[in-house]
Design an enzyme around this catalytic site. Structure first.
Site, mmCIF file in Angstrom:
data_model
loop_
_atom_site.group_PDB
_atom_site.id
_atom_site.type_symbol
_atom_site.label_atom_id
_atom_site.label_comp_id
_atom_site.label_asym_id
_atom_site.label_seq_id
_atom_site.Cartn_x
_atom_site.Cartn_y
_atom_site.Cartn_z
ATOM 1 N N ASP A 97 -17.472 -4.233 11.130
ATOM 2 C CA ASP A 97 -17.385 -3.849 12.544
ATOM 3 C C ASP A 97 -18.045 -2.497 12.729
ATOM 4 O O ASP A 97 -18.577 -1.912 11.779
ATOM 5 C CB ASP A 97 -15.949 -3.877 13.054
ATOM 6 C CG ASP A 97 -15.097 -2.698 12.588
ATOM 7 O OD1 ASP A 97 -15.563 -1.900 11.737
ATOM 8 O OD2 ASP A 97 -13.949 -2.568 13.059
ATOM 9 N N ASP A 259 -6.518 -7.573 10.778
ATOM 10 C CA ASP A 259 -6.756 -6.491 9.818
ATOM 11 C C ASP A 259 -5.839 -5.329 10.133
ATOM 12 O O ASP A 259 -5.435 -5.133 11.285
ATOM 13 C CB ASP A 259 -8.213 -6.023 9.850
ATOM 14 C CG ASP A 259 -8.561 -5.310 11.156
ATOM 15 O OD1 ASP A 259 -8.346 -4.084 11.264
ATOM 16 O OD2 ASP A 259 -9.036 -5.982 12.097
ATOM 17 N N CYS A 367 10.441 -4.989 -9.023
ATOM 18 C CA CYS A 367 9.136 -5.428 -8.548
ATOM 19 C C CYS A 367 8.311 -5.976 -9.706
ATOM 20 O O CYS A 367 8.286 -5.397 -10.800
ATOM 21 C CB CYS A 367 8.389 -4.278 -7.871
ATOM 22 S SG CYS A 367 6.773 -4.766 -7.225
ATOM 23 N N CYS A 369 4.977 -6.436 -9.524
ATOM 24 C CA CYS A 369 3.564 -6.058 -9.458
ATOM 25 C C CYS A 369 3.203 -5.188 -10.656
ATOM 26 O O CYS A 369 4.039 -4.473 -11.224
ATOM 27 C CB CYS A 369 3.236 -5.346 -8.141
ATOM 28 S SG CYS A 369 3.567 -3.573 -8.072
ATOM 29 N N CYS A 372 4.135 -1.277 -10.489
ATOM 30 C CA CYS A 372 5.536 -0.893 -10.711
ATOM 31 C C CYS A 372 5.945 -1.122 -12.158
ATOM 32 O O CYS A 372 6.669 -0.310 -12.748
ATOM 33 C CB CYS A 372 6.447 -1.663 -9.774
ATOM 34 S SG CYS A 372 6.310 -1.158 -8.044
ATOM 35 N N HIS A 394 0.767 -1.091 -3.865
ATOM 36 C CA HIS A 394 2.006 -1.865 -4.030
ATOM 37 C C HIS A 394 2.472 -2.419 -2.684
ATOM 38 O O HIS A 394 2.864 -3.596 -2.577
ATOM 39 C CB HIS A 394 3.100 -0.986 -4.646
ATOM 40 C CG HIS A 394 4.490 -1.445 -4.335
ATOM 41 N ND1 HIS A 394 5.156 -2.397 -5.086
ATOM 42 C CD2 HIS A 394 5.340 -1.110 -3.319
ATOM 43 C CE1 HIS A 394 6.352 -2.615 -4.562
ATOM 44 N NE2 HIS A 394 6.492 -1.846 -3.488
#
Length: 412
Positions: A97, A259, A367, A369, A372, A394
């Protein structure tokens, strides 16, 4: 539903030492640092949104966030290689954009249609949004003929004229990206009018702009008005909107993508909601650097705070946080260390209750992920770009999982 993350050169240094806070002296940021989609698997978004204003700045001398070398390499290599999208476990898309927020105070957008097409096609984007001019006001009772709407009508007309030119030039130049027109408005009816005009031009992908300040009920009022005239094959993109709980409802009104940077930016911009979990948020534990926090440096320079004492309290807070996570220090001692240092760098805000909740629950331990699991309590420490951006990554991971759950997708 597709979630695009706006790029602002947000990367982390994989070689950063969290104890010494030192970097590899041979580190080259663009070569060595990692994007969120390289750190997390699966990627925490479906694609990136890249703004021309962020990359190039514009003609009045306003600088973008890219260096000259980065800009040249993006154009030379193309977006897919520059952002290393093939390293991700899933195919990521690129949307471009103009970054209309950056020139909202200008009388007219600073880019020509061909400038923007050169950017999108030259960088190999998948989608490109037409040049637009933001309207921030929301006045649902004011019609197009009302004299109070003169400036809003002017901006809407500019946006639609440029969208028409953009569509024609994209066809003439046989671009490789899919073009999106932008609907700007100040009321449900004005947004619907814009979509009618864009569909008449030929657009079947339309970005809804200027909605960031709107409340959810106002966004839905606009989408319902658009429903009355929207073709069944017209897909909508919400610019800058990330309200996860409302995404399924937005989807029923033709929204197929959006977005936002909100999940990322809350990690270091919000007063309290810095660390996401699937069903809650936590405050991050603030331990700013003595030599990097401007307000504290001023207090030291004025003689109000002793620098040596500030450094001792800072180091004590960091040590006790790590010891607490290792099961060595008590919660009360750790909380006391945070509060003692807070009196030095802040002295006004009492965050002890919120800190206690974060320390008691230790959400990073639950968590899954990579960040973490690797960093432990460091992910919850509000301190410097390396910790703060990792916490932002995260948050993107959790946001993507929340989104999948809202849409009824399998999280396994």
């Amino acid at each position: 539903m597709r979630f695009f993350f706006p790029d602002s050169q947000d990367q982390v240094d994989p070689g950063f030492d969290f104890v010494t806070e030192e970097r590899d002296p041979l580190r080259v940021r663009q070569r060595d640092d990692l994007y969120a989609h390289e750190v997390l698997d699966p990627p925490p978004f479906h694609g990136l949104l890249v703004s021309k204003s962020i990359v190039d700045g514009y003609s009045d001398g306003s600088a973008g966030k890219y260096t000259g070398a980065q800009r040249r390499r993006l154009y030379r290599e193309g977006a897919r290689e520059f952002f290393r999208l093939d390293h991700a476990s899933g195919p990521l898309r690129i949307m471009g954009d103009c970054g209309a927020f950056s020139y909202v105070k200008e009388t007219y957008p600073p880019y020509s249609v061909d400038d923007v097409i050169d950017f999108y096609d030259g960088c190999g984007f998948d989608y490109g949004i037409a040049v637009d001019h933001v309207i921030f006001q929301y006045e649902p009772e004011i019609s197009r003929d009302d004299e109070r709407a003169i400036e809003w009508v002017r901006r809407q007309d500019i946006t639609l004229t440029l969208a028409n030119d953009f569509w024609k030039r994209c066809k003439d130049r046989r671009v490789r990206f899919s073009p999106l027109g932008v609907a700007q408005g100040w009321s449900p009816q004005s947004y619907a009018d814009a979509v009618v005009a864009l569909q008449r031009i030929g657009y079947r992908r339309i970005a809804m702009g200027g909605m960031v300040p709107l409340k959810t009920r106002e966004i839905l009022a606009c989408l319902r008005a658009v429903d009355d005239i929207r073709r069944s094959d017209t897909q909508l993109h919400l610019l800058g909107i990330s309200r996860c709980d409302d995404i399924p409802t937005f989807a029923t009104h033709g929204v197929t993508s959006f977005d936002s940077t909100s999940p990322f930016r809350q990690a270091f911009k919000d007063d309290r909601d810095n660390y996401y979990t699937f069903d809650s948020t936590y405050i991050a534990l603030r331990v700013p650097q003595v030599d990097g926090y401007v307000k504290l440096r001023k207090r030291i320079a004025s003689g109000e705070v002793d620098q040596r004492q500030a450094i001792i309290l800072e180091r004590s807070a960091l040590r006790l946080l790590r010891d607490y996570d290792a099961g060595i220090a008590s919660l009360d001692d750790t909380l006391a260390a945070l509060q003692n240092y807070s009196q030095v760098w802040d002295g006004k805000t009492d965050r002890s209750a919120a800190y206690r909740r974060t320390l008691q629950d230790r959400p990073w331990r639950d968590c899954t992920c990579t960040l973490c699991q690797t960093l432990g309590i460091e992910i919850a420490v509000f301190r410097g770009t390396e910790r703060n951006k990792r916490r932002g990554f995260h948050n993107l991971h959790i946001f993507r999982n929340r989104l999948r759950a809202q849409l009824g997708e399998d999280l396994t």
